[in-house]
Design a protein around this motif. Structure first.
Motif, PDB file in Angstrom:
ATOM      1  N   PRO A  40       0.629  -1.231  -0.180  1.00  0.00           N
ATOM      2  CA  PRO A  40       0.006   0.050  -0.234  1.00  0.00           C
ATOM      3  C   PRO A  40       0.901   1.234  -0.118  1.00  0.00           C
ATOM      4  N   ASP A  41       2.066   1.224   0.356  1.00  0.00           N
ATOM      5  CA  ASP A  41       2.914   2.454   0.282  1.00  0.00           C
ATOM      6  C   ASP A  41       3.460   2.761  -1.092  1.00  0.00           C
ATOM      7  N   TYR A  42       3.252   2.094  -2.309  1.00  0.00           N
ATOM      8  CA  TYR A  42       3.923   2.374  -3.376  1.00  0.00           C
ATOM      9  C   TYR A  42       2.594   2.590  -4.425  1.00  0.00           C
ATOM     10  N   PRO A  43       1.691   3.570  -4.307  1.00  0.00           N
ATOM     11  CA  PRO A  43       0.501   3.673  -5.466  1.00  0.00           C
ATOM     12  C   PRO A  43       0.994   3.984  -6.697  1.00  0.00           C
ATOM     13  N   PHE A  44       0.123   3.958  -7.634  1.00  0.00           N
ATOM     14  CA  PHE A  44       0.438   3.971  -9.105  1.00  0.00           C
ATOM     15  C   PHE A  44      -0.823   4.533  -9.677  1.00  0.00           C
ATOM     16  N   TRP A  45      -0.839   4.776 -10.917  1.00  0.00           N
ATOM     17  CA  TRP A  45      -1.636   4.999 -11.778  1.00  0.00           C
ATOM     18  C   TRP A  45      -1.810   3.912 -12.863  1.00  0.00           C
ATOM     19  N   PRO A 134       0.372  11.930 -21.414  1.00  0.00           N
ATOM     20  CA  PRO A 134       1.584  10.914 -21.258  1.00  0.00           C
ATOM     21  C   PRO A 134       2.732  11.715 -20.828  1.00  0.00           C
ATOM     22  N   ASP A 135       2.978  12.984 -21.335  1.00  0.00           N
ATOM     23  CA  ASP A 135       4.111  13.756 -20.816  1.00  0.00           C
ATOM     24  C   ASP A 135       4.260  13.821 -19.236  1.00  0.00           C
ATOM     25  N   ALA A 136       2.804  14.446 -18.564  1.00  0.00           N
ATOM     26  CA  ALA A 136       2.942  14.711 -17.396  1.00  0.00           C
ATOM     27  C   ALA A 136       3.053  13.163 -16.417  1.00  0.00           C
ATOM     28  N   LEU A 137       2.600  12.261 -16.963  1.00  0.00           N
ATOM     29  CA  LEU A 137       2.433  10.981 -16.091  1.00  0.00           C
ATOM     30  C   LEU A 137       4.122  10.405 -16.396  1.00  0.00           C
ATOM     31  N   ASP A 138       4.778  10.731 -17.386  1.00  0.00           N
ATOM     32  CA  ASP A 138       6.435  10.576 -17.545  1.00  0.00           C
ATOM     33  C   ASP A 138       7.035  11.152 -16.714  1.00  0.00           C
ATOM     34  N   ALA A 143       3.622   5.823 -13.207  1.00  0.00           N
ATOM     35  CA  ALA A 143       2.754   4.729 -13.959  1.00  0.00           C
ATOM     36  C   ALA A 143       2.896   3.321 -13.479  1.00  0.00           C
ATOM     37  N   GLY A 144       1.777   2.728 -13.391  1.00  0.00           N
ATOM     38  CA  GLY A 144       1.792   1.382 -12.990  1.00  0.00           C
ATOM     39  C   GLY A 144       2.554   0.497 -13.733  1.00  0.00           C
ATOM     40  N   PHE A 145       2.821   0.579 -14.835  1.00  0.00           N
ATOM     41  CA  PHE A 145       3.940  -0.183 -15.635  1.00  0.00           C
ATOM     42  C   PHE A 145       4.541   0.512 -16.664  1.00  0.00           C
ATOM     43  N   PRO A 146       5.812   0.238 -17.136  1.00  0.00           N
ATOM     44  CA  PRO A 146       6.446   1.048 -18.044  1.00  0.00           C
ATOM     45  C   PRO A 146       5.887   1.554 -19.186  1.00  0.00           C
ATOM     46  N   GLN A 147       5.219   0.546 -19.816  1.00  0.00           N
ATOM     47  CA  GLN A 147       4.630   0.954 -21.270  1.00  0.00           C
ATOM     48  C   GLN A 147       3.212   1.684 -21.051  1.00  0.00           C
ATOM     49  N   LEU A 148       2.785   2.110 -19.994  1.00  0.00           N
ATOM     50  CA  LEU A 148       1.562   2.716 -19.972  1.00  0.00           C
ATOM     51  C   LEU A 148       1.684   4.098 -20.750  1.00  0.00           C
ATOM     52  N   THR A 149       2.495   4.846 -20.572  1.00  0.00           N
ATOM     53  CA  THR A 149       2.540   6.240 -21.387  1.00  0.00           C
ATOM     54  C   THR A 149       2.709   5.961 -22.953  1.00  0.00           C
ATOM     55  N   ASP A 150       3.188   4.731 -23.292  1.00  0.00           N
ATOM     56  CA  ASP A 150       2.900   4.514 -24.797  1.00  0.00           C
ATOM     57  C   ASP A 150       1.625   4.247 -25.085  1.00  0.00           C
ATOM     58  N   PHE A 151       1.033   3.402 -24.158  1.00  0.00           N
ATOM     59  CA  PHE A 151      -0.439   2.854 -24.753  1.00  0.00           C
ATOM     60  C   PHE A 151      -1.266   4.324 -24.675  1.00  0.00           C
ATOM     61  N   MET A 152      -0.945   5.054 -23.772  1.00  0.00           N
ATOM     62  CA  MET A 152      -1.864   6.543 -23.680  1.00  0.00           C
ATOM     63  C   MET A 152      -1.552   7.215 -24.999  1.00  0.00           C
TER      64      MET A 152
END
Length: 170
Positions: A40-45, A134-138, A143-152
């Motif tokens: 729980p101490d490591y939240p993500f999008w 995507p830029d703001a999340l980068d 991000a919950g996984f490395p490819q998330l902003t690519d998918f965005m």
């Protein structure tokens, strides 16, 4: 909501999921914010979506999950074709999930999100939703996984392509 697998430490669960990336007119994607109950101490999008129920199509699962997790309603036809698929393996609740994820992009308006359709485990591990570029999340690095902003970025391109009028024949 499709059932979240029981968190049994050491267990590996394989499942097919449908994910939806709503994209607003400003090119922002609606994401959920939460955490693994074991960490729980490591939240993500992360993206909206979940498991496909018996006999359900990918698109039907995607619109069901969209409604259950956000209160947003959409027709399965509005999703169009999936823009990506991805095999994603990660830890959650002390177990390993191995998911085949199919991604849909949905042109959407910025709207208030409701968690009223979520299961209790989702309510216990989700604390928000917000529209991200995507830029703001980068830049944020959450991000919950490395490819998330690519998918965005793919979802933004997919919705822009569907909303851009074609060039008329002369």
């Amino acid at each position: 909501m499709s059932p979240t697998p029981a968190a049994t430490p050491g267990r590996t669960v394989y499942r097919d999921t449908a994910r939806v990336l709503p994209v607003d007119p400003e090119g922002r994607v609606l994401l959920m914010h939460g955490w693994d109950p074991a960490r729980p101490d490591y939240p993500f999008w992360f993206t909206i979506g979940g498991g496909i129920e018996q006999g359900e199509s990918l698109a039907d699962a995607a619109v069901r999950e969209l409604f259950e997790e956000t209160g947003m309603q959409a027709d399965a036809l509005a999703l169009g074709e999936p823009f990506a698929a991805h095999r994603h393996q990660f830890g959650w609740g002390g177990m390993t999930l191995v998911q085949h994820e199919t991604y849909f992009a949905l042109p959407a308006s910025t709207t208030e999100v409701s968690f009223a359709g979520m299961e209790q485990i989702e309510l216990d591990t989700t604390d928000g939703a917000d529209w991200w570029t995507p830029d703001a999340l980068d830049q944020d690095g959450s991000a919950g996984f490395p490819q998330l902003t690519d998918f965005m970025r793919m979802a933004i391109r997919a919705t822009a392509a569907r909303l851009t009028p074609g060039i008329p024949d002369c």
